[in-house]
Scaffold this active site. Sequence first.
Site, PDB file in Angstrom:
ATOM      1  N   CYS A   1       2.811   4.539  -4.968  1.00  0.00           N
ATOM      2  CA  CYS A   1       1.742   4.775  -4.029  1.00  0.00           C
ATOM      3  C   CYS A   1       2.173   5.806  -3.003  1.00  0.00           C
ATOM      4  O   CYS A   1       1.476   6.753  -2.704  1.00  0.00           O
ATOM      5  CB  CYS A   1       1.402   3.459  -3.349  1.00  0.00           C
ATOM      6  N   GLN A   2       3.343   5.629  -2.441  1.00  0.00           N
ATOM      7  CA  GLN A   2       3.796   6.507  -1.363  1.00  0.00           C
ATOM      8  C   GLN A   2       5.072   7.227  -1.738  1.00  0.00           C
ATOM      9  O   GLN A   2       5.219   8.415  -1.508  1.00  0.00           O
ATOM     10  CB  GLN A   2       4.047   5.680  -0.115  1.00  0.00           C
TER      11      GLN A   2
END
Lengths: 410, 139
Positions: free
Chosen positions: B51-52
């Site tokens: 996600c990040q």
Amino acid sequence: MYMLVNDIRNMFPILSRKVYGKNLVYFDNAATSQRPQSVIDEWNRISAESNANIHRAVHCLADEATQAYEASRDAVRDFLNAEFREEIIFTSGTTASVNLVAFCFGEAFVKEGDEVVVTEAEHHSNIVPWQMMCQRKGAVLKVLPVDDDGHLMLDELDSLLTEKTRIMAVTHISNVLGLVNPIKEIIDRCHSKGVAVLVDGAQGAVHCKVDVRELDCDFYVFSGHKLYAATGTGVLYGKKKWLESMPPYMGGGEMVGTVRFSGTTYAPLPMKYEAGTQNFASAATLKSAIDFINLLNNSELNKSIDEIRDYILHCLNKDQRIRLYGVPRGTSDEKIPLFSFTVDGVHHEDLALILDKMGIAVRSGQMCAEPLMDRFGVTGMLRISLAPYNTIEEAEYFVKCLNKAIDMLI
Amino acid sequence: MSLQEAENAIIEEFSMYEEWLDKYEYLIELGKSLKDFPESSKTDEKLIKGCQSRVWLDYKIEGGKIIFNADSDAIITKGIISLLIGLYSGRTPQEILSSDFSVVEKIGLKENLSPTRANGLVSMIAKIREIAYGIEGLD
Ligand SMILES: Cc1ncc(COP(=O)(O)O)c(C=O)c1O
């Protein structure tokens, strides 16, 4: 009226909770704001006392629910200073509002070869619906860039607007940069070329006094959940002339005049765009939220949040390791208390994880603005965004924790 | 040390840290000590998109054992990766597949595996199993 920040904090039950045993410091208000007790109470009141489908039945509960829903429409109309109450359409949020306009405006007014302008600073919600419409219509999407400080490059606007441009979509305040864009000037320049303007007010409605008649914007959209109201609420303001000349978006119950298999006529505004059962209990909280904002505006608290903003701006600016995106040029009043930044040699995810364990809720990542991340050559940023219930003590604690986190990571 | 013993050792190690920040401190040290991937190896095929943070995973087979190599652009994630590599690298596919991978949960990093936080890690564990499974299938 004189109010202390603690008076405001006491209105927000969530602010007294703890996370991992630490006091919650909620600095992710641009993603969603917290709700005052009055908003929670209104939602509960409708659910407990007046739950009935609006606009349809003649019984008492239906009447009460309808009144609460329509009272919110009046409150939003006053809030935006719209000329007519039927210019206020309730949606599920900013995203839904933009999609509605992109689709319906596109159907009515955009043809092959036409152009649509957005800016580099837009949230995905104000890019993708326009891309989809352009694809469908064979139109061209053009982009107004931002400079290194995050300001829109207005010098390039006039050359982007051609006789083929139909509409420009621009954010009032970017959720990454936090700078108040000169939308009045943009609107005037667009209008002088016959181009309509949609303003994404998801952040703007929270931080600026909005007067749609003075701005003369064609559409202004925002979400309730960033403005202290319940989630799943949103507003589309549109000038009556556009809302009347665009086709409906969704077909269904309550948006019709008469329905025959040989053909259907549509209900007048605003119902034309409110097909199906609406999220009425949540929409009713928009009025409570606006009452809260009015209370806030009559207090001194907005001044104290400006001081907190200046303090954080000062601390971030003086730290050589920190790169801030969205740098005010004139006075700091161009900027809302929202700061996106990166730290040299440190990943935003690491900072966010550590700050979280210190009780501080921040946002990290691409923030639904990949084109802007690309523009600045980063994979993500860390963002803090404050609300009037945040305190200078929280800001000081944040600065201390940020330093500690950076020291741990470097 | 058997895989099970190694997993228990890590669980014990982590139980010494009561404060979250101490756990992170330890993971950051682990992350810093894990060798960087050569830039040229950070290819899209080896990328596990999270996600990040981004995670890269590579492997080779030596004498029936799988040697994993991994990297991340975020240091805490890299620390967790370092833990996983320490556990599962140099083991046979059968050994790896015998693990239930609950160690991450047991050391209190479960929230780091939640979908919104670091699904790169979830994907990494899935990938380690997938690789082990694929190689076992070849035997
Ligand atoms: C500037 C801006 N535009 C659009 C949106 C989308 O709002 P929503 O997700 O409430 O539809 C947001 C919120 O993240 C925003 O900050």
